[in-house]
Design an enzyme around this catalytic site. Structure first.
Site, PDB file in Angstrom:
ATOM      1  N   LYS A   1       0.825  -1.212   0.000  1.00 50.27           N
ATOM      2  CA  LYS A   1       0.000   0.000   0.000  1.00 50.27           C
ATOM      3  C   LYS A   1       0.856   1.258   0.000  1.00 50.27           C
ATOM      4  CE  LYS A   1      -4.214  -1.959   1.769  1.00 50.27           C
ATOM      5  NZ  LYS A   1      -5.375  -1.859   2.634  1.00 50.27           N
TER       6      LYS A   1
ATOM      7  N   LYS B   1      -5.384 -10.253  -6.773  1.00 54.95           N
ATOM      8  CA  LYS B   1      -6.656 -10.392  -6.061  1.00 54.95           C
ATOM      9  C   LYS B   1      -7.588  -9.245  -6.444  1.00 54.95           C
ATOM     10  CE  LYS B   1      -6.167  -7.670  -1.889  1.00 54.95           C
ATOM     11  NZ  LYS B   1      -6.622  -7.441  -0.539  1.00 54.95           N
TER      12      LYS B   1
ATOM     13  N   LYS C   1     -10.197  -3.122  -4.156  1.00 55.34           N
ATOM     14  CA  LYS C   1     -10.738  -1.822  -4.540  1.00 55.34           C
ATOM     15  C   LYS C   1      -9.636  -0.888  -5.027  1.00 55.34           C
ATOM     16  CE  LYS C   1     -10.728  -0.062   0.165  1.00 55.34           C
ATOM     17  NZ  LYS C   1     -10.475  -1.315   0.913  1.00 55.34           N
TER      18      LYS C   1
END
Ligand code: AQP
Length: 332
Positions: free
Chosen positions: A112, A195, A198
């Site tokens: 992230k 995967k 969002k």
């Protein structure tokens, strides 16, 4: 009854199919057999910048979707994380127990932070797995139903619980991950090597449950497969087809071998058309039910208020024991 705890972020508005099949569906099943605590983790959401009005709105939307998915406030405790201040309080204690190197090894942070640019990532994003540790330990949860991407965080939770218990005496239950193999990881429809997520998925690869059913059907029909023609479950060589079979199987209850037999000699198009229909049948009532809860925010807020009250009773007790074990002087 054994206890379960899990949470979901209110960041995107709509849940995606990975959230639902990987986690929320198990939550619904486990409320029957477990003492279940489920929360909308708004404190996790603010690890990245949020628009205040959107966050408030998305928190209600997340709660409404959980109810629409089948959570029953009579059978589980449903609440919003920030309504229970003990999460942040135990979070601090856990921060003090975690090694810097240990926290640095969390792969989700690395992913992230890389996406945001290392300088822009907040310290909150760095320590978010540690807040998650507190979320779980506060409720003395035995099991944590999540998707595969959360396994490392549950491992950290176990390590910290054992460390605390070792230093200060038995305080926390050591939790185990509850990850269903079949749906542990739902993949992006356009890129079945990543995967469904969002933040990483392209809009075409991401199925948001609250999207127009027609748009969802279109996405399923244009899912990436392979140049072969056989419909067979083989994650290594046929990740796209296998992902579609997994989704079909988990939404209809038909086993994968049964589906393979059903589609023998048929083209990919047939599987996609059928799955599009299955999806539409699933999301249409889901969207309607979510909207019904959103149309009555007073009822929704009162469900969340009752949930927070039940959650606080448990969380406050764990926090008091923890503070006492640590030697923090009680206020007179
Ligand atoms: N693709 C997935 N397959 C199976 N389970 C999944 N989960 C998420 N994606 C998949 C599970 O959903 C639960 C709630 O997730 P979250 O609210 O923590 O959201 P997230 O992990 O941040 O969801 P995303 O879409 O993966 O967000 P980004 O892109 O920001 O990382 C968890 O139990 C999770 O395992």
């Amino acid at each position: 009854r054994p206890r379960v705890l899990s949470g979901i972020q209110p960041t995107a508005g709509s849940f995606h199919l990975g959230n639902y099949l990987g986690a929320v569906r198990q939550w619904v099943a486990l409320q029957e057999s477990h003492d279940a605590f489920y929360m909308v983790v708004d404190l996790h959401a603010i690890t990245v910048p949020q628009d205040p009005a959107e966050l408030r709105r998305n928190t209600r939307i997340a709660a409404a979707q959980l109810l629409a998915a089948g959570l029953d406030p009579e059978r589980c405790t449903l609440f919003v994380q920030s309504h229970v201040p003990e999460h942040a309080q135990l979070g601090w204690v856990m921060n003090c127990l975690t090694g810097f190197g240990e926290a640095s090894r969390m792969t989700q942070f690395k992913d992230k932070a890389a996406k945001q640019g290392a300088d822009r990532a907040s310290v909150g994003l760095f320590t978010y797995p540690i807040l998650q540790v507190a979320d779980i330990l506060l409720y003395q949860a035995h099991q944590v139903p999540v998707g595969e991407d959360q396994r490392q965080h549950i491992e950290l939770t176990r390590d910290l619980a054992e460390r605390f218990n070792g230093r200060y005496g038995d305080t926390f239950t050591i939790p185990a991950p509850y990850i269903l193999k079949e749906t542990a990881k739902i993949y992006d429809l356009q890129d079945p090597s990543i995967k469904m997520s969002k933040s990483a998925s392209t809009p075409k690869g991401l199925i948001n449950l609250l999207d127009e059913p027609k748009a969802t059907a279109k996405k399923v029909k244009s899912a990436v497969t392979d140049t072969d023609t056989v419909i067979r479950y083989d994650t290594e060589n046929k990740p796209g087809v296998s992902n579609l079979l997994t989704i079909h199987s988990s939404l209809t209850g038909t086993s994968i071998p049964e589906l393979e037999r059903e589609y023998e000699g048929k083209m990919y198009g047939a599987l996609k058309t059928d799955l599009a229909e299955v999806m539409v049948e699933f999301v249409t009532p889901f969207r309607d039910r979510t909207q019904e809860y959103l149309d009555d925010p007073e009822t929704l807020d009162s469900i969340l208020a009752k949930g927070a009250e039940k959650a606080r009773a448990v969380a406050a007790e764990t926090l008091a024991t923890t503070y006492d074990r640590l030697g923090l002087l009680p206020a007179k």
